[in-house]
Design an enzyme around this catalytic site. Structure first.
Site, PDB file in Angstrom:
ATOM      1  N   ARG A 285     101.394 -37.367   9.576  1.00  0.00           N
ATOM      2  CA  ARG A 285     101.734 -38.762   9.856  1.00  0.00           C
ATOM      3  C   ARG A 285     101.430 -39.102  11.305  1.00  0.00           C
ATOM      4  O   ARG A 285     101.072 -40.227  11.638  1.00  0.00           O
ATOM      5  CB  ARG A 285     103.217 -39.028   9.552  1.00  0.00           C
ATOM      6  CG  ARG A 285     103.661 -40.433   9.945  1.00  0.00           C
ATOM      7  CD  ARG A 285     105.003 -40.808   9.335  1.00  0.00           C
ATOM      8  NE  ARG A 285     106.021 -39.805   9.544  1.00  0.00           N
ATOM      9  CZ  ARG A 285     106.701 -39.628  10.691  1.00  0.00           C
ATOM     10  NH1 ARG A 285     106.446 -40.383  11.744  1.00  0.00           N
ATOM     11  NH2 ARG A 285     107.624 -38.687  10.776  1.00  0.00           N
TER      12      ARG A 285
ATOM     13  N   LYS B 145      85.839 -52.583   3.758  1.00  0.00           N
ATOM     14  CA  LYS B 145      84.653 -53.400   3.589  1.00  0.00           C
ATOM     15  C   LYS B 145      83.398 -52.674   4.104  1.00  0.00           C
ATOM     16  O   LYS B 145      83.018 -51.654   3.573  1.00  0.00           O
ATOM     17  CB  LYS B 145      84.858 -54.754   4.268  1.00  0.00           C
ATOM     18  CG  LYS B 145      86.209 -55.417   3.926  1.00  0.00           C
ATOM     19  CD  LYS B 145      86.469 -55.577   2.441  1.00  0.00           C
ATOM     20  CE  LYS B 145      87.635 -56.496   2.105  1.00  0.00           C
ATOM     21  NZ  LYS B 145      88.952 -56.027   2.515  1.00  0.00           N
TER      22      LYS B 145
ATOM     23  N   TYR C  52      91.586 -64.990   6.518  1.00  0.00           N
ATOM     24  CA  TYR C  52      91.755 -64.334   5.224  1.00  0.00           C
ATOM     25  C   TYR C  52      93.159 -64.645   4.689  1.00  0.00           C
ATOM     26  O   TYR C  52      94.149 -64.617   5.425  1.00  0.00           O
ATOM     27  CB  TYR C  52      91.550 -62.831   5.393  1.00  0.00           C
ATOM     28  CG  TYR C  52      92.014 -62.009   4.226  1.00  0.00           C
ATOM     29  CD1 TYR C  52      91.517 -62.239   2.942  1.00  0.00           C
ATOM     30  CD2 TYR C  52      92.962 -61.003   4.392  1.00  0.00           C
ATOM     31  CE1 TYR C  52      91.956 -61.488   1.862  1.00  0.00           C
ATOM     32  CE2 TYR C  52      93.395 -60.243   3.321  1.00  0.00           C
ATOM     33  CZ  TYR C  52      92.900 -60.492   2.057  1.00  0.00           C
ATOM     34  OH  TYR C  52      93.331 -59.762   0.992  1.00  0.00           O
TER      35      TYR C  52
ATOM     36  N   ASP D 128      89.542 -60.196  14.535  1.00  0.00           N
ATOM     37  CA  ASP D 128      89.198 -59.520  13.287  1.00  0.00           C
ATOM     38  C   ASP D 128      87.679 -59.542  13.168  1.00  0.00           C
ATOM     39  O   ASP D 128      87.065 -60.601  13.048  1.00  0.00           O
ATOM     40  CB  ASP D 128      89.846 -60.237  12.107  1.00  0.00           C
ATOM     41  CG  ASP D 128      89.636 -59.513  10.782  1.00  0.00           C
ATOM     42  OD1 ASP D 128      88.544 -58.939  10.580  1.00  0.00           O
ATOM     43  OD2 ASP D 128      90.538 -59.536   9.937  1.00  0.00           O
TER      44      ASP D 128
END
Length: 385
Positions: free
Chosen positions: A51, A202, A103, A177
Site C-alpha cells: 500500500r 485511457k 468529464y 487534467d
C-alpha cells in the site's frame, strides 16, 4: 544525452544509483506481494508494504514522471481515484475555480463528495473567460484552479501558460487534467501547472484492459502531501495493473501518432456529410483554440466530437455501427463512439450540459489505430438511412 520522448516511452533513463538488475529482465517484473521481509531490526529493503510502495508501481511512477517532466508521480487505482487524491489536499471552506466543461465523473465528485466535505466550486469557461473575469471569481478562500484541455467532450482549449501565470499571481494551485492529450502530445508542468492528472485507463494504458490513474507534480511541497495521502487513503495501483500500464506505455508514441492520423482523415470525411451539422476538433483551423493548441502542444489528439441533425439520427448511428463499438471510455487501440448524454455526462444536470453544448445530437469518437478506410466505411453505413 537526453532521451527523446519516443525512447522515454520504452526506456526509463538509468542512473548509477539504480538498484537490482532484476536478473536482466527486459519486461519489468510483477512484484505480486503484499508485504516485504526486513533484513533485521531497523533495516529495510526500501519496500515495506505494497500500500505504501511496490517495485512494479514504483517503476511505473518513474516512467510517467519522466514523461511529464515532474519530480514525482502517483499511480492510482483509476482516474477518479487520482482526482479524489488531489481533492484530499483541500479542507472545509476552501474554494476552487473549475472549468465548466469537465468529464462527468469529475463533476459528480465535486458536486456530491467534495461539496459534502465543505469544498465549494465556481464553474467558468476557462477557454473563453478573460483574465478580468477570472479575477472576479477569486476570493480569500480560493485555493486552486482546475481544468481539462482539451475538455471532455466539447474540445475547448485553454491557454495553459496564461492560466498558470494567473494562478501563480494569486498563489493558487493550478491543476490540469491531461488525459485527452497524454504526455506524448502535451506537458502542462512545463507550461506552469503544479499538478497534472491522467486517467491512465485511457491513452497511457491504451488497450482497454485495465483501470489506472496518475497524479504528477513538480513541487516538493505537493509531493510530500501526496505521498502521505496515497499511503493513508490506500488507492494505489496494484502490481499487475501497474505492469499492464507499463506495457501499454511502451507503444504510446506509435499509438498516438496513428490514432491522430486516423482522426484527421475522419474529421475531413465528417465535414462533408449531410447529416453532420458540425465537427469539433482542435486540429481544424476554424476551431477557436487552434492557434493556442499549436503553441502549447505537439499534436491535436484523436478525440473528435460531432453533432448530427437530430437525436433520432444520433441513436441510429449508435445502433448501426459495427466495427466501431458503442462504448464508454476512450484512448484504446479500438475506435469507440460514445453518447455523452447517457454515458459520460449522464449525471451532469441538464442545464449544465446544454450550457456547455452537449445535446442529444452530440456524439464523441475516440479514434483508434485501425485502417481509417474501414472506420469511414463503418460510419458511412451507420449514417445511411
Amino acid at each position: 544525452m537526453p532521451l527523446s520522448l519516443e525512447t522515454k516511452c520504452v526506456h526509463l533513463k538509468r542512473t548509477e544509483t539504480d538498484g537490482c538488475s532484476h536478473y536482466g529482465s527486459v519486461s519489468f517484473p510483477i512484484y505480486q506481494t503484499a508485504t516485504y521481509a526486513h533484513p533485521g531490526v531497523g533495516e529495510s529493503t526500501g519496500f515495506d508494504y505494497s500500500r505504501l510502495q511496490n517495485p512494479t508501481r514504483d517503476q511505473l511512477e518513474k516512467v510517467v514522471c519522466q514523461l511529464e517532466s515532474g519530480i514525482d508521480a502517483f499511480a492510482m487505482a483509476s482516474g477518479m481515484a487520482a482526482v479524489s487524491l488531489v481533492m484530499e489536499m483541500f479542507v472545509p471552506g476552501d474554494h476552487i475555480i473549475v472549468d465548466s466543461d469537465l468529464y462527468g465523473g469529475s463533476i459528480r465528485l465535486f458536486d456530491h463528495v467534495s461539496a459534502k466535505n465543505g469544498i465549494s466550486f465556481t464553474r467558468v469557461n476557462t477557454s473563453a473567460a478573460s483574465l478580468s473575469e477570472l479575477e472576479q471569481l477569486v476570493t480569500p478562500q480560493t485555493k486552486a484552479v482546475y481544468i481539462e484541455t482539451p475538455t471532455n467532450p466539447m474540445m475547448n482549449i485553454t491557454d495553459i501558460a496564461q492560466l498558470a501565470s494567473f494562478a501563480k499571481s494569486h498563489n493558487l494551485l493550478f491543476i490540469v487534467d491531461n488525459t485527452f492529450m497524454s504526455p506524448y502530445f502535451q506537458n502542462p508542468l512545463l507550461l506552469g501547472a503544479d499538478i497534472v492528472i491522467h486517467s491512465g485507463t485511457k491513452y497511457l494504458s491504451g488497450h482497454n484492459d485495465t483501470l489506472a490513474g496518475f497524479v504528477v507534480t513538480n513541487s516538493p511541497a505537493i509531493q510530500e502531501k501526496l505521498r502521505f495521502l496515497i499511503k493513508t487513503t490506500g488507492a494505489g495501483l496494484s502490481p499487475f495493473d501497474s505492469w499492464l500500464t507499463l506495457r501499454g506505455i511502451k507503444t504510446l508514441s506509435v499509438r498516438m501518432e496513428r490514432a491522430q492520423e486516423n482522426a484527421k482523415k475522419i474529421v475531413d470525411w465528417l465535414k462533408n456529410q449531410d447529416c453532420v451539422t458540425d465537427v469539433i476538433y482542435p486540429g481544424l483551423p476554424e476551431h477557436p483554440g487552434y492557434e493556442v493548441q499549436k503553441r502549447q502542444a505537439r499534436g491535436f489528439g484523436a478525440m473528435v466530437t460531432f453533432n448530427v441533425t437530430d437525436d433520432a439520427k444520433a441513436k441510429s448511428v449508435l445502433n448501426r455501427v459495427r466495427l466501431i463499438q458503442f462504448a464508454e471510455s476512450l484512448g484504446g487501440v479500438e475506435t469507440l463512439i460514445t453518447y455523452p448524454v447517457t454515458q459520460t455526462h449522464a449525471d451532469v444536470p441538464e442545464e449544465i450540459r446544454e450550457k456547455n453544448g452537449i445535446t442529444n445530437r452530440t456524439l464523441r469518437l475516440s479514434v483508434g489505430i485501425e485502417n481509417f478506410e474501414d472506420l469511414i466505411e463503418d460510419l458511412a453505413q451507420a449514417m445511411t438511412i
